[in-house]
Design an enzyme around this catalytic site. Structure first.
Site, PDB file in Angstrom:
ATOM      1  N   CYS A 164       2.893  -0.629   4.058  1.00 12.61           N
ATOM      2  CA  CYS A 164       2.338   0.703   3.909  1.00 12.61           C
ATOM      3  C   CYS A 164       3.037   1.635   4.884  1.00 12.61           C
ATOM      4  O   CYS A 164       3.935   1.242   5.616  1.00 12.61           O
ATOM      5  CB  CYS A 164       0.834   0.698   4.205  1.00 12.61           C
ATOM      6  SG  CYS A 164      -0.119  -0.410   3.147  1.00 12.61           S
ATOM      7  N   ARG A 205      -0.320   3.547   0.731  1.00 17.11           N
ATOM      8  CA  ARG A 205      -0.478   2.124   0.477  1.00 17.11           C
ATOM      9  C   ARG A 205       0.459   1.584  -0.593  1.00 17.11           C
ATOM     10  O   ARG A 205       0.593   2.175  -1.665  1.00 17.11           O
ATOM     11  CB  ARG A 205      -1.928   1.813   0.055  1.00 17.11           C
ATOM     12  CG  ARG A 205      -2.181   0.309  -0.089  1.00 17.11           C
ATOM     13  CD  ARG A 205      -3.567  -0.007  -0.584  1.00 17.11           C
ATOM     14  NE  ARG A 205      -3.772  -1.454  -0.613  1.00 17.11           N
ATOM     15  CZ  ARG A 205      -4.572  -2.088  -1.455  1.00 17.11           C
ATOM     16  NH1 ARG A 205      -5.272  -1.398  -2.336  1.00 17.11           N
ATOM     17  NH2 ARG A 205      -4.691  -3.408  -1.420  1.00 17.11           N
ATOM     18  N   ASP A 215      -6.397  -8.584   3.826  1.00 18.00           N
ATOM     19  CA  ASP A 215      -6.114  -8.933   5.217  1.00 18.00           C
ATOM     20  C   ASP A 215      -6.440  -7.767   6.146  1.00 18.00           C
ATOM     21  O   ASP A 215      -6.741  -7.961   7.323  1.00 18.00           O
ATOM     22  CB  ASP A 215      -4.661  -9.378   5.392  1.00 18.00           C
ATOM     23  CG  ASP A 215      -3.641  -8.340   4.960  1.00 18.00           C
ATOM     24  OD1 ASP A 215      -3.978  -7.459   4.152  1.00 18.00           O
ATOM     25  OD2 ASP A 215      -2.489  -8.421   5.423  1.00 18.00           O
ATOM     26  N   GLY A 261      16.472 -14.060   3.951  1.00 18.62           N
ATOM     27  CA  GLY A 261      16.985 -14.948   4.996  1.00 18.62           C
ATOM     28  C   GLY A 261      17.356 -14.217   6.270  1.00 18.62           C
ATOM     29  O   GLY A 261      17.966 -14.802   7.173  1.00 18.62           O
TER      30      GLY A 261
END
Length: 613
Positions: free
Chosen positions: A2, A50, A102, A378
């Site tokens: 966000c 968001r 979360d 990665g």
């Protein structure tokens, strides 16, 4: 993922400043294309954009938790990968949840533990809590600095935001760049806390910044510490694999499709192989994406820097892992377009001058975003496991400076030739780098009984993990979020970083190759071609047409004699290079053209006041 922003002013009621907080919030609309929200109460105003990834309907922000002593209001950016365990623990302590996000777990965690909640989080995050119980703002950033967070102290409080542009949208913030800020742009040295813009600071990784009526204070909750390593080589290999399996499992949690960036190198292949295996166990197929340039794989010319093209190795890995694979093929003429360059510079708020790598990365992410919202990368394995060439160069190992600067100078020259004589004197980059290096190594701890060689390699790893990686993480976040794409970086999990950092170099390169520990830990999931491949960095176009386009665009700037860019860039140098035959232009000169265009466009867009004294 966000965008967050806010304003605290203890001398006024910010309820009358709705237009300003709206302006600050909307500068980051692309970071959060799915929703927006603002919240004001007395001396505080908060804004949020968001990108919905977890609990799509339930994670709206700003999020408020009412307590008997006052509200707690949170604006949060990032992901907490252990939120399910934390929610269970908090529920056992009497907390009740109304969403599956979360964000709500972090807010209740703050209520339970205060700023110490940061030490319990596993993830990438930058967030701010208005604690109405004590009329204070608490800003917290993740340990490695994966998610950005800036602040700008004012006479009676603070401005903050995920990006400088949010702060600069407030009339209190000056658009000034002084010498220290300019040095950051030209030295390729990241000074902790330095935000380039005068008066603006960056919340340092692993740090809590608290603002209350008495002023501002900081607290460090995590640093990279030296610890003894007692595991054998086999045990170390097994532990690295166990950590990677757990990290990838956690970072695959999302309520949207997941994918990986796959270059065909060791790092991205490891993440792709593990992610594909874990999703496959759940009956899902992983998507993977590789970047290429029109005609480059078929006409690839090997160089000292890049010995092989990515595409064949990426396809080997995709076949072995069974991914739904896509090649994102870019036209170098397109990312030479000033509009694409402008979008990239606006994403970063500063002209970092990473040649064609920034616009091509922007276009890669834009292509990926058409198919996916979350990708695993990665990024940072070279810093964690010691994969760069300078780790194996005796001169870089022993140099009394940042080791990557030697390799940069060898590969692309430096900026000294492109700068005016006045700029060279004012910036005094040699002194700046020396001072920065001394500051950087001052926090390094030596293990009792550690050999001189092992300590030298520890210093190399420490500098890459505390300085170099932060520039790359900022680039990855800002360019990906410019198209609303969330990029996760498993190799930056602090548990893996701590463990591998303290593993002796003799284990990290036990067979004399780069990243031996990582290669051995994942050998069972890699095709032989990828296992044996020598490291190759992110690809750069070999198309001479790109250099031709750079020359034309710089020529356009030369037609504007009073352009501000010539306060820094030598007009004589620019005129000489644009007249040079394209086939004879060196990599250093091409980098200089790129840098000139970045600076000029940045000045046009931001109108900064440059202070060269």
């Amino acid at each position: 993922m966000c965008g967050i922003t806010g304003w605290v002013s203890y001398s006024r009621n910010l309820s009358s400043e709705q237009e300003t907080i709206d302006d600050m919030t909307e500068t980051m609309a692309y970071r959060g294309p799915d929703d927006r929200g603002t919240w004001t109460s007395g001396p505080v105003a908060l804004g949020h954009r968001r990108l919905a990834v977890i609990d799509l309907p339930g994670g709206r922000q700003p999020m408020t938790l009412d307590t008997p002593d006052g509200p707690l209001t949170l604006v949060y950016s990032g992901e907490t990968y252990n939120f399910e365990e934390l929610r269970e623990e908090l529920a056992g302590r009497g907390h009740r949840f109304t969403t599956g996000s979360d964000t709500e777990v972090v807010l209740h965690g703050y209520q339970e533990w205060g700023p110490a909640v940061a030490g319990r989080l596993n993830g990438m995050y930058a967030f701010a809590v208005w604690d109405g119980r004590e009329r204070k703002l608490v800003m917290i950033r993740d340990r490695m600095g994966i998610k950005p967070l800036y602040y700008y102290p004012t006479d009676d409080g603070v401005l903050f935001g995920s990006e400088p542009k949010a702060i600069l949208a407030n009339p209190l913030a000056r658009r000034e760049v002084a010498l220290d800020g300019l040095r950051e742009l030209f030295a390729f040295v990241k000074t902790p806390g330095q935000a380039v813009w005068e008066g603006m600071r960056e919340v340092e990784p692993g740090t809590v910044v608290t603002v209350d009526p008495n002023g501002l204070r900081t607290h460090t909750y995590w640093t990279l510490e030296t610890r003894p390593h007692t595991d054998s080589q086999d045990e170390s290999v097994a532990q690295v694999r166990a950590l990677l399996d757990d990290i990838v499992r956690r970072q695959l949690v999302a309520d949207v499709p997941r994918s990986t960036l796959l270059s065909g190198g060791l790092d991205s292949s490891v993440i792709t192989a593990l992610a594909a295996r874990q999703l496959g166990e759940a009956g899902e197929t992983l998507r993977s994406f590789t970047v290429d340039f029109v005609g480059q794989t078929d006409n690839f010319t090997a160089s000292e820097l890049r010995g092989t093209p990515d595409t064949p190795f990426a396809r080997d890995m995709a076949r072995a892992a069974g991914t739904n694979h896509h090649d994102i093929v870019l036209d170098s003429g397109r990312f030479a377009d000033p509009e694409v360059r402008s979008q990239t510079i606006r994403a970063r708020d500063i002209p970092m001058g990473l040649v064609d790598l920034d616009p091509s990365l922007y276009m890669l992410f834009k292509g990926v975003r058409q198919h996916s919202t979350v990708v695993l990368s990665g990024e940072s394995a070279d810093e964690v496991f010691g994969g760069y060439r300078q780790f194996f160069d005796p001169r870089a190992r022993e140099a009394d400076t940042f080791p990557w600067l030697m390799k940069f100078a060898e590969q692309a020259g430096d900026d000294g030739d492109i700068l005016t004589a006045d700029a060279v004197r004012a910036l005094d980059l040699d002194r700046f780098v020396r001072d920065s290096y001394r500051s950087a190594v001052s926090g390094l701890q030596r293990l009792d009984g550690e050999s001189d060689f092992e300590f030298t390699m520890r210093r190399m790893c420490y500098l890459h993990l505390t300085r170099f990686v932060r520039t790359l993480l900022d680039r990855k976040d800002r360019v990906s979020m410019a198209v609303g794409l969330e990029v996760r970086v498993p190799f930056c999990d602090h548990r893996l970083v701590e463990y591998v950092y303290n593993t002796p170099w003799s284990m990290k390169s036990f067979d004399g190759r780069e990243k031996s520990l990582l290669r051995e830990a994942t050998a069972d999931v890699l095709p032989r071609s990828v296992y044996d491949r020598v490291k190759s960095p992110y690809p750069s176009t070999q198309d001479l047409g790109y250099t031709e386009a750079l020359k034309r665009h710089v020529q356009d700037i030369l037609a504007k004699p009073s352009h501000q860019v010539f306060d820094l860039v030598s007009r004589d140098w620019a005129e000489r290079v644009v007249k040079t035959d394209t086939r004879r232009i060196s990599l250093s000169a091409r980098c200089g053209l790129d840098r000139t265009l970045d600076l000029a466009l940045w000045m046009d867009m931001y109108q900064p006041t440059l202070t060269l004294s």
